[in-house]
Design a protein around this motif. Structure first.
Motif, PDB file in Angstrom:
ATOM      1  N   GLY A  35       0.796  -1.217   0.000  1.00 17.41           N
ATOM      2  CA  GLY A  35       0.000   0.000   0.000  1.00 17.41           C
ATOM      3  C   GLY A  35       0.826   1.263   0.000  1.00 17.41           C
ATOM      4  O   GLY A  35       0.310   2.351  -0.272  1.00 17.41           O
ATOM      5  N   ARG A  36       2.140   1.146   0.301  1.00 13.70           N
ATOM      6  CA  ARG A  36       3.012   2.312   0.323  1.00 13.70           C
ATOM      7  C   ARG A  36       3.786   2.507  -0.973  1.00 13.70           C
ATOM      8  O   ARG A  36       4.624   3.416  -1.070  1.00 13.70           O
ATOM      9  N   LEU A  37       3.547   1.685  -1.979  1.00 12.27           N
ATOM     10  CA  LEU A  37       4.229   1.809  -3.267  1.00 12.27           C
ATOM     11  C   LEU A  37       3.473   2.751  -4.177  1.00 12.27           C
ATOM     12  O   LEU A  37       2.242   2.800  -4.152  1.00 12.27           O
ATOM     13  N   ASP A  38       4.212   3.493  -5.010  1.00 15.33           N
ATOM     14  CA  ASP A  38       3.541   4.303  -6.017  1.00 15.33           C
ATOM     15  C   ASP A  38       3.159   3.413  -7.189  1.00 15.33           C
ATOM     16  O   ASP A  38       3.431   2.203  -7.203  1.00 15.33           O
ATOM     17  N   ASP A  39       2.521   4.011  -8.218  1.00 12.10           N
ATOM     18  CA  ASP A  39       1.983   3.210  -9.319  1.00 12.10           C
ATOM     19  C   ASP A  39       3.082   2.445 -10.053  1.00 12.10           C
ATOM     20  O   ASP A  39       2.904   1.264 -10.397  1.00 12.10           O
ATOM     21  N   ARG A  40       4.227   3.088 -10.309  1.00 16.29           N
ATOM     22  CA  ARG A  40       5.290   2.409 -11.047  1.00 16.29           C
ATOM     23  C   ARG A  40       5.876   1.261 -10.244  1.00 16.29           C
ATOM     24  O   ARG A  40       6.093   0.165 -10.760  1.00 16.29           O
ATOM     25  N   GLN A  41       6.114   1.512  -8.950  1.00 15.16           N
ATOM     26  CA  GLN A  41       6.646   0.459  -8.093  1.00 15.16           C
ATOM     27  C   GLN A  41       5.662  -0.685  -7.932  1.00 15.16           C
ATOM     28  O   GLN A  41       6.056  -1.861  -7.921  1.00 15.16           O
ATOM     29  N   TYR A  42       4.371  -0.331  -7.826  1.00 13.79           N
ATOM     30  CA  TYR A  42       3.367  -1.378  -7.693  1.00 13.79           C
ATOM     31  C   TYR A  42       3.292  -2.229  -8.954  1.00 13.79           C
ATOM     32  O   TYR A  42       3.153  -3.464  -8.881  1.00 13.79           O
ATOM     33  N   ALA A  43       3.370  -1.599 -10.135  1.00  9.62           N
ATOM     34  CA  ALA A  43       3.334  -2.351 -11.393  1.00  9.62           C
ATOM     35  C   ALA A  43       4.501  -3.323 -11.475  1.00  9.62           C
ATOM     36  O   ALA A  43       4.350  -4.475 -11.900  1.00  9.62           O
ATOM     37  N   MET A  44       5.679  -2.881 -11.026  1.00 16.99           N
ATOM     38  CA  MET A  44       6.851  -3.766 -11.051  1.00 16.99           C
ATOM     39  C   MET A  44       6.675  -4.922 -10.052  1.00 16.99           C
ATOM     40  O   MET A  44       6.963  -6.092 -10.377  1.00 16.99           O
ATOM     41  N   ALA A  45       6.187  -4.596  -8.854  1.00 21.40           N
ATOM     42  CA  ALA A  45       5.970  -5.644  -7.854  1.00 21.40           C
ATOM     43  C   ALA A  45       4.930  -6.650  -8.331  1.00 21.40           C
ATOM     44  O   ALA A  45       5.063  -7.862  -8.108  1.00 21.40           O
ATOM     45  N   ARG A  46       3.899  -6.146  -9.021  1.00 16.97           N
ATOM     46  CA  ARG A  46       2.847  -7.040  -9.518  1.00 16.97           C
ATOM     47  C   ARG A  46       3.398  -7.990 -10.577  1.00 16.97           C
ATOM     48  O   ARG A  46       3.077  -9.180 -10.583  1.00 16.97           O
ATOM     49  N   ARG A  47       4.252  -7.478 -11.469  1.00 17.76           N
ATOM     50  CA  ARG A  47       4.831  -8.339 -12.497  1.00 17.76           C
ATOM     51  C   ARG A  47       5.780  -9.370 -11.892  1.00 17.76           C
ATOM     52  O   ARG A  47       5.810 -10.529 -12.320  1.00 17.76           O
ATOM     53  N   LEU A  48       6.564  -8.960 -10.901  1.00 20.20           N
ATOM     54  CA  LEU A  48       7.434  -9.919 -10.216  1.00 20.20           C
ATOM     55  C   LEU A  48       6.609 -10.995  -9.520  1.00 20.20           C
ATOM     56  O   LEU A  48       6.980 -12.182  -9.531  1.00 20.20           O
ATOM     57  N   ASP A  49       5.488 -10.591  -8.924  1.00 20.50           N
ATOM     58  CA  ASP A  49       4.620 -11.559  -8.262  1.00 20.50           C
ATOM     59  C   ASP A  49       4.002 -12.512  -9.278  1.00 20.50           C
ATOM     60  O   ASP A  49       3.819 -13.700  -9.001  1.00 20.50           O
ATOM     61  N   ALA A  50       3.674 -11.985 -10.459  1.00 18.07           N
ATOM     62  CA  ALA A  50       3.129 -12.851 -11.510  1.00 18.07           C
ATOM     63  C   ALA A  50       4.151 -13.893 -11.935  1.00 18.07           C
ATOM     64  O   ALA A  50       3.819 -15.073 -12.129  1.00 18.07           O
ATOM     65  N   VAL A  51       5.419 -13.469 -12.059  1.00 21.52           N
ATOM     66  CA  VAL A  51       6.478 -14.423 -12.406  1.00 21.52           C
ATOM     67  C   VAL A  51       6.632 -15.466 -11.305  1.00 21.52           C
ATOM     68  O   VAL A  51       6.792 -16.670 -11.570  1.00 21.52           O
ATOM     69  N   LEU A  52       6.567 -15.012 -10.045  1.00 19.87           N
ATOM     70  CA  LEU A  52       6.677 -15.944  -8.926  1.00 19.87           C
ATOM     71  C   LEU A  52       5.535 -16.951  -8.927  1.00 19.87           C
ATOM     72  O   LEU A  52       5.739 -18.148  -8.667  1.00 19.87           O
ATOM     73  N   CYS A  53       4.314 -16.485  -9.241  1.00 22.55           N
ATOM     74  CA  CYS A  53       3.176 -17.401  -9.323  1.00 22.55           C
ATOM     75  C   CYS A  53       3.373 -18.417 -10.445  1.00 22.55           C
ATOM     76  O   CYS A  53       3.040 -19.598 -10.290  1.00 22.55           O
ATOM     77  N   LEU A  54       3.911 -17.955 -11.556  1.00 19.40           N
ATOM     78  CA  LEU A  54       4.142 -18.869 -12.676  1.00 19.40           C
ATOM     79  C   LEU A  54       5.188 -19.921 -12.320  1.00 19.40           C
ATOM     80  O   LEU A  54       5.015 -21.116 -12.610  1.00 19.40           O
ATOM     81  N   VAL A  55       6.275 -19.493 -11.658  1.00 21.63           N
ATOM     82  CA  VAL A  55       7.294 -20.443 -11.211  1.00 21.63           C
ATOM     83  C   VAL A  55       6.697 -21.418 -10.196  1.00 21.63           C
ATOM     84  O   VAL A  55       6.989 -22.628 -10.219  1.00 21.63           O
ATOM     85  N   SER A  56       5.849 -20.914  -9.317  1.00 19.00           N
ATOM     86  CA  SER A  56       5.214 -21.779  -8.317  1.00 19.00           C
ATOM     87  C   SER A  56       4.310 -22.815  -8.974  1.00 19.00           C
ATOM     88  O   SER A  56       4.221 -23.962  -8.514  1.00 19.00           O
ATOM     89  N   ALA A  57       3.620 -22.410 -10.056  1.00 19.92           N
ATOM     90  CA  ALA A  57       2.774 -23.368 -10.782  1.00 19.92           C
ATOM     91  C   ALA A  57       3.615 -24.504 -11.342  1.00 19.92           C
ATOM     92  O   ALA A  57       3.247 -25.691 -11.239  1.00 19.92           O
ATOM     93  N   VAL A  58       4.758 -24.160 -11.944  1.00 25.32           N
ATOM     94  CA  VAL A  58       5.649 -25.193 -12.488  1.00 25.32           C
ATOM     95  C   VAL A  58       6.197 -26.070 -11.366  1.00 25.32           C
ATOM     96  O   VAL A  58       6.275 -27.306 -11.500  1.00 25.32           O
TER      97      VAL A  58
END
Length: 764
Positions: A96-119
């Motif tokens: 909640g303390r991240l700005d829009d750019r930081q949040y977008a980057m964190a969201r993409r990293l989390d998406a990659v982590l979810c994909l790795v977790s699926a594998v």
């Protein structure tokens, strides 16, 4: 409630609309959508195939199911992360303390982590599946290899993370705490200390010994639980939720309380299937809470009514929020025995909720304007209602004859029964209607009405028949019920829409969408069931469960009532923030043995802790059901929680009544009717005391105290048998119930003696 609102909450089943939606996504998202769709459909189809063919032992199927379910969940989370707008922001202390750019980057990293977790989830389960024979037999004797330990740790970590993502930190912290206790419990003082476990022990007992995450809880989840969750997803796509809401709405038209009781009925039906108070409150509450507010119900009461009704649905047979399946397997009894034991307590609870809602609506003047309607009793015994009931009886009799006399299969028996009812309806129309045209119109109208909602009675009839009459396992009953519903829907679409070339295609698309939805509904629950297996394994291997039971008995001084109070507090505490099935699994391992050790019957002890695990959803400070309801109603959380405790007050006392009146659970010819009637009156008296209204008068505190005392005697007098004897206890129970019933009856007809009659005018 408008049809437009409902349509927005219904999954898209049009092939053209689905294709257009897919085209609008990025190539990566299109691949993920395809994977989620294929895995979801395949998982539901495989579950049905396993139920039919049983090609392998249940433990091996559980391994496959966990891998597929976790893979599906993480892929769906990846898709959700990629679909979020970059500027949306997030919630939580750090995000909640991240700005829009930081949040977008964190969201993409989390998406990659979810994909790795699926594998990783797919790979770990594949490894365990390939090495199943060695892990299950040889490795226990000669030792586990390093890859085995790595695979076990991966499974434990993934199910913990999936639980955190799906249900928040409450359960995942319990998993982490149980693992930490296993590793470092040697440093703790007193009875909490144990001999210690290593990281290798955590990996093996937590997964690769085919225990822990792969233990009996997952096995139940992958079979009994899964097929009913998938059935519910399929039913929702077919429009079952709309039918439930419409049925409740029609019932409410003949009640002065209006849509309020519709909310109770709808939430009871849905809550029995979902197994989550928060999810059920969000699903039905999005419709019912705004409707109650439009009727004039205060926002905090609207949130409280919906949260209590949604939570209580999990104690209503036959599904009981999937916990009934867990209870049957843990106790080693038939599923029908669980239904028998739970039905009277569940009816008592919902009767108390219905009375509390009625009293609250009348006291505060929130009645509907349709006071000129026929009234509930007159509508219940009207000619139309009796004819409808007759057709329902005919449907059941025809189905029974088709099965037991003609020997037809469940599907053909259900279809033949429906055909018999429709034929009788056609003959009735020919006799009653003045012309053949009118008769055809009448039959057409009947068909349309039946296949607009009544057709769901066929699969439900199959469910009851297979569970109660044939006494099949829940897995087999769920299979036949699901197949019957699919067949019924094909027939329904042909009757309503007419036979066109596109009709089978549309129904097939709808069915596949239901397969996918059912698997997606089940996917988050896979992780939490596996997590509960890890918790139980860690606590059992360290000996904590036995120590807690012994300490609870010692702390209560061996006095049953004190141990019951400790068990109540423990069940509510351990259940805070958890889905009820998960909470039940935890508390039954920690608390139930203490009750059984003091002479409480096994099934009564399990129902006792299950009730309070369920009631944790409306108990502050967490009260997840109330939290969701208050957000929808835009009311204060604490005020809504207080009203929920008032409405659901009887629920906190009924479990104690089960211990005092064992015949409510065990069923005897002479004792059960007497105990049921006395406790029923006691529940109404208790509701009058907590709401402060008896149906006609606002009650002052002296009268509320009298009603409370009578209710306690009516519910718990048998516990005094050791002091006044069994006959004296029964006399006290029946006498208190008679006095409470007399007072409520005289108050309702306005015949209370003048000195005892409080003001009639309700408080505003």
């Amino acid at each position: 409630m408008t049809d437009t609102t409902r349509d927005r909450n219904r999954p898209t089943t049009s092939p053209r609309a689905a294709f257009d939606s897919l085209e609008a996504r990025s190539p990566t998202e299109q691949v993920l959508v395809a994977l989620v769709t294929v895995i979801g459909i395949a998982l539901t189809a495989s579950t049905l195939y396993f139920a039919w063919e049983r090609p392998m032992v249940r433990s091996r199927w559980g391994i496959i199911f966990l891998g597929a379910g976790m893979t599906l969940y993480y892929l769906d989370r990846t898709l959700a992360k990629l679909g979020e707008p970059d500027s949306e922001g997030g919630s939580g202390f750090f995000v909640g303390r991240l700005d829009d750019r930081q949040y977008a980057m964190a969201r993409r990293l989390d998406a990659v982590l979810c994909l790795v977790s699926a594998v990783a989830a797919a790979g770990a389960s594949a490894y365990v599946q390939v090495n199943f024979e060695r892990l299950f037999t040889e490795a226990i004797v000669v030792g586990f290899r390093q890859p085995d330990v790595v695979a076990g740790l991966v499974v434990v970590a993934l199910v913990t993370d999936a639980t955190r993502r799906a249900y928040g930190w409450s359960i995942s912290l319990v998993v982490v705490g149980s693992v930490a206790y296993a590793l470092f419990g040697t440093a703790l003082p007193g009875f909490l200390s144990h001999t210690g476990m290593t990281l290798r022990d955590v990996a093996t007992y937590g997964a690769v010994r085919i225990s822990g995450a792969y233990g009996f809880i997952l096995e139940i989840g992958a079979t009994w639980v899964a097929i009913f969750i998938m059935f519910a997803g399929l039913a929702r796509v077919y429009g079952a939720l709309d039918v439930i809401l419409d049925l409740g709405e029609r019932v409410s038209q003949n009640l002065r309380s209006g849509v309020v009781h519709m909310a109770v009925i709808s939430s009871m039906a849905m809550g029995s299937i979902t197994g989550s108070a928060a999810a059920n409150t969000a699903t039905t509450g999005s419709f019912t809470i705004p409707m109650m507010k439009r009727q004039g119900v205060r926002a905090d009461f609207a949130a409280a009514i919906e949260s209590v009704a949604s939570s209580g649905g999990q104690i209503m047979p036959p599904v009981m929020g999937v916990a009934a399946f867990l209870m049957a397997d843990i106790l080693g009894v038939s599923y029908v025995r669980i239904i028998q034991a739970a039905i009277i307590p569940a009816l008592l609870f919902y009767f108390s909720v219905g009375v509390a809602v009625q009293f609250a609506v009348l006291r505060y003047g929130w009645t509907t304007e349709k006071t000129e309607s026929a009234g509930f009793l007159r509508a219940a015994f009207s000619l139309e209602t009796l004819v409808t009931t007759g057709y329902a009886v005919l449907l059941g009799a025809a189905f029974y004859a088709a099965r037991d006399v003609l020997g037809l299969s469940l599907i053909w028996g259900g279809l033949l029964a429906a055909g018999v009812v429709l034929t009788v309806r056609f003959g009735h129309a020919l006799v009653v209607e003045p012309s053949p045209t009118d008769a055809r119109d009448a039959v057409g109208t009947s068909l349309e009405r039946f296949f607009t909602g009544g057709h769901f009675a066929i699969p439900m009839l199959v469910l009851v028949y297979t569970l109660v009459v044939m006494r099949l396992s829940p897995l087999a009953a769920g299979l036949y019920t699901t197949v019957t519903m699919i067949a019924t829907m094909y027939v329904r679409d042909l009757f309503v829409d007419g036979a066109t070339p596109s009709t089978p295609v549309g129904t097939t698309v709808k069915t596949l969408e239901g397969f996918k939805q059912g698997a997606l509904d089940m996917a988050p629950l896979v992780g939490v069931l596996a997590s509960m297996g890890v918790i139980i394994s860690m606590l059992t291997q360290t000996g904590l469960t036995q120590k807690v039971s012994l300490r609870m008995v010692a702390l209560g001084g061996g006095v049953l009532v004190f141990v019951l109070l400790l068990a109540m507090c423990s069940s509510i505490l351990f259940g805070l923030g958890m889905p009820t099935p998960a909470a039940y699994i935890l508390v039954q391992a920690l608390v139930a043995p203490a009750l059984v050790g003091l002479g409480v019957a096994d099934i009564t002890a399990h129902l006792f802790v299950f009730y309070f695990a369920m009631l944790s959803a409306i108990t502050p400070p967490v009260a997840v059901g109330v939290a969701v309801g208050s957000r929808i109603a835009d009311s204060g959380f604490l005020t809504s929680a207080i009203q929920a405790l008032r409405i659901g007050a009887a629920g906190f006392l009924i479990p104690f009544a089960l211990v005092a009146n064992d015949s409510l659970v065990t069923w005897t010819v002479t004792e059960t009717p007497v105990a049921t009637a006395a406790v029923l009156v006691g529940v109404v008296s208790l509701t009058a005391a907590t709401i402060g209204y008896d149906g006609r008068h606002v009650l002052g505190y002296p009268r509320r105290v009298v009603y409370l005392a009578l209710s306690l005697l009516a519910m718990y007098a048998p516990a005094l048998g050791g002091i006044v004897g069994s006959s004296g206890a029964m006399g006290l129970q029946l006498g208190a119930a008679a006095l409470a019933l007399l007072g409520l009856g005289l108050a309702h007809v306005g015949r209370l003696p003048r000195p005892l009659a409080p003001p009639v005018k309700p408080e505003e």
